[in-house]
Design a protein around this motif. Structure first.
Motif, PDB file in Angstrom:
ATOM      1  N   LYS A  66       0.816  -1.150   0.115  1.00 36.66           N
ATOM      2  CA  LYS A  66       0.044  -0.022   0.065  1.00 36.66           C
ATOM      3  C   LYS A  66       1.041   1.358  -0.188  1.00 36.66           C
ATOM      4  CE  LYS A  66      -4.075   2.068   0.471  1.00 36.66           C
ATOM      5  NZ  LYS A  66      -5.412   1.889  -0.219  1.00 36.66           N
ATOM      6  N   LYS A  70      -3.302   5.352  11.478  1.00 37.75           N
ATOM      7  CA  LYS A  70      -4.496   5.217  10.453  1.00 37.75           C
ATOM      8  C   LYS A  70      -3.946   4.776   9.109  1.00 37.75           C
ATOM      9  CE  LYS A  70      -8.239   7.259   7.920  1.00 37.75           C
ATOM     10  NZ  LYS A  70      -8.868   8.677   7.567  1.00 37.75           N
ATOM     11  N   ASP A  71      -2.893   5.345   8.778  1.00 36.21           N
ATOM     12  CA  ASP A  71      -2.387   4.511   7.160  1.00 36.21           C
ATOM     13  C   ASP A  71      -1.519   3.304   7.397  1.00 36.21           C
ATOM     14  OD1 ASP A  71      -3.550   6.686   5.954  1.00 36.21           O
ATOM     15  OD2 ASP A  71      -2.064   8.118   5.424  1.00 36.21           O
ATOM     16  N   GLN A 128      -3.935   0.636   7.296  1.00 38.07           N
ATOM     17  CA  GLN A 128      -4.607   0.197   6.073  1.00 38.07           C
ATOM     18  C   GLN A 128      -3.343  -0.531   5.280  1.00 38.07           C
ATOM     19  OE1 GLN A 128      -5.820   3.705   3.472  1.00 38.07           O
ATOM     20  NE2 GLN A 128      -6.897   4.710   5.260  1.00 38.07           N
ATOM     21  N   ASP A 145      -3.829  -4.198   6.458  1.00 36.52           N
ATOM     22  CA  ASP A 145      -5.005  -4.694   5.911  1.00 36.52           C
ATOM     23  C   ASP A 145      -4.804  -5.324   4.572  1.00 36.52           C
ATOM     24  OD1 ASP A 145      -6.643  -4.441   8.336  1.00 36.52           O
ATOM     25  OD2 ASP A 145      -7.562  -2.820   7.644  1.00 36.52           O
ATOM     26  N   HIS A 146      -4.077  -4.358   3.888  1.00 37.18           N
ATOM     27  CA  HIS A 146      -3.793  -4.404   2.291  1.00 37.18           C
ATOM     28  C   HIS A 146      -2.896  -5.831   2.206  1.00 37.18           C
ATOM     29  CE1 HIS A 146      -2.754  -3.507  -1.924  1.00 37.18           C
ATOM     30  NE2 HIS A 146      -1.684  -3.933  -1.545  1.00 37.18           N
TER      31      HIS A 146
END
Length: 505
Positions: A189, A225-226, A229, A232-233
């Motif tokens: 990501k 937050k990033d 992500q 999750d990616h």
């Protein structure tokens, strides 16, 4: 500190918004302790600034020093002395630094301050110092596999009552497949820099122009937050095939199925256990196979925790250990990539551009060549600390001094990771794009790893021949005819002579 960017860090556990001040500072002494890769400095400083802003939005009082503030303190000591003068606190509370050098500075603070200094344990790790020491004292020889099993039992990860999920503790034999170019490769990501990160990029380009590495393009996460992500990616797109190809290397494919989450964990944007639990849930829901999930979790609660324990038990001179008494200086191509060896050229170029290479590139390409060629392990250690975005001494030094260079004589691992060019050819396509032929042994144009491998074993026979995991190789050497032995040694001398003369290899 810059690697403690977690809201639940122990120093903040009982902090009060109404009375306490959170002190953070970008420090010249830390950004230049070695000449860190530009992208690493950008990552840490931008993440610090974003973390500080989030704390302020949440109602905390934050005293934050930027690197280019007028009269900025250069060291932790100078920063804290000024903050104590400004805020007149009753106590200074700090989470234990991750590196010995910084811990010594923090431990000395109470002597120069007029207030008590409370140093709290870093609770982001599964094994405390006391836990690791107790485990180590019970064993004649420390090995990661047995420590890892205790961490599995302690955390309950991939456990079915008191048995390992799937019936085995370790699925490593399933995780050594070479990759092919027709595989779908999911990219990690990526995140577009915001205004705050762009300010840091400009700062680094201005103030650290002589440091190694390319500052842009910069696409790492700098907020929790990033980073979540990115986690999750990885779990959704790459984890299912991570196990199969975690040791593979391909020209132009810099990430394959790797998570590229290590830096986020190391600086505190992600918690080790939340990462492991996210991966475990993928196994439990049938989204990822056991060999992938177990191999990934082992890297975090097994190897990561194990090397931290070794680092703190290693003593202040740990990074100066030199079991093979190697003294050759690091070749210039570790910085430039200017070599005909395709594997090293590919790895160093990637490292310069991305501040990243995966563990097999580090261990079995750049690390392997350094050990075979007799490079001073301290120089190798310093290079790794400089060039990688996830390199902090507590995790980097044992990986280099203990695992990659075997400079601790086997305290961390059971054998040196020595190999010829055949290993690199088996696990990569690098040899197809190389001026050297991996199938040639000693003649002109033969892969340098081939002769250097046997020369390494012979040079260090007195130290290694008794190692049961190398006995077969010494038997093979003993059966070689004299002419072949002389040919290997002569080829190695010629290669090492070129290294010493600064000639191109």
């Amino acid at each position: 500190m810059g690697d403690q960017l977690s809201r639940d860090i122990s120093a903040l556990k009982d902090a009060r918004k109404t009375k306490d001040v959170i002190l953070m500072g970008e420090l010249w002494d830390e950004t230049t302790s070695v000449k860190h890769h530009k992208k690493k400095i950008i990552l840490v400083l931008s993440a610090m600034r974003h973390f500080a802003e989030q704390l302020k939005k949440d109602g905390w009082r934050v005293d934050y020093q930027k690197l280019d503030d007028k009269g900025a303190a250069r060291s932790f000591t100078a920063l804290v002395k000024r903050a104590v003068k400004d805020h007149k606190p009753d106590t200074l509370v700090v989470t234990e630094p991750s590196e010995k050098r910084v811990l010594l500075e923090v431990e000395a603070l109470e002597k120069v301050l007029s207030i008590p200094v409370e140093i709290r344990a870093d609770e982001r790790f599964v094994a405390s110092h006391e836990t690791f020491d107790a485990w180590a004292k019970r064993r004649k020889q420390m090995r990661m596999e047995y420590f890892y099993r205790e961490m599995r039992r302690k955390t309950g990860l991939l456990m079915e009552e008191d048995k390992p999920a799937g019936g085995a503790w370790n699925y490593d034999k399933e995780n050594r497949k070479p990759a092919s170019t027709d595989l779908f490769m999911p990219a990690p990501k990526r995140f577009k820099p915001d205004a705050m990160t762009n300010d840091v990029i400009d700062l680094v380009k201005d103030k650290f122009a002589d440091h190694f590495g390319d500052p842009e393009p910069f696409h790492f996460a700098v907020t929790r937050k990033d980073a979540r992500q990115a986690l999750d990616h990885f779990v959704e797109e790459a984890l299912p095939r991570f196990g199969d190809f975690q040791d593979a290397m391909l020209t132009g494919e810099r990430f394959l199925y790797h998570s590229v989450l290590s830096a986020y964990i190391n600086i505190g944007l992600l918690y080790p256990l939340e990462v492991c639990q996210r991966a475990e849930n993928a196994y439990l829901s049938g989204e990822a196979p056991i060999n992938a999930v177990e191999g990934f979790i082992r890297q975090i609660i097994g190897w990561r925790e194990y090397v931290r324990g070794h680092y703190w038990r290693g003593g202040e001179d740990y990074v100066r250990q030199n079991y093979f008494e190697n003294s050759r200086k690091l070749p210039a191509f570790y910085w430039s990539g200017d070599t005909d060896m395709a594997c090293i050229r590919e790895t160093v170029t990637q490292t310069r551009e991305d501040a990243y290479a995966h563990h097999i590139q580090r261990l079995m390409v750049t690390g392997l060549f350094a050990m075979l060629a007799g490079i001073d392990p301290y120089d190798v250690h310093e290079w790794y600390l400089i060039v990688y975005f996830d390199a902090f001494e507590w995790v980097e030094a044992p990986n280099v001094i203990g695992m990659s260079q075997y400079a601790d004589g086997g305290a961390l691992g059971s054998k040196p990771y020595a190999a010829s060019g055949a290993y690199i050819n088996r696990m990569s396509d690098y040899c197809k794009n190389c001026r050297y032929a991996v199938t040639k042994k000693t003649e002109e144009g033969a892969c340098p790893f081939n002769a250097l491998y046997w020369d390494f074993l012979v040079r260090n026979e007195d130290k290694l021949k008794g190692n049961p995991r190398l006995s077969q190789m010494y038997r093979t050497w003993a059966k070689m005819d004299k002419a072949t032995k002389l040919s290997y040694r002569a080829r190695a001398r010629a290669l090492l002579g070129k290294l010493d003369a600064g000639e191109r290899i």
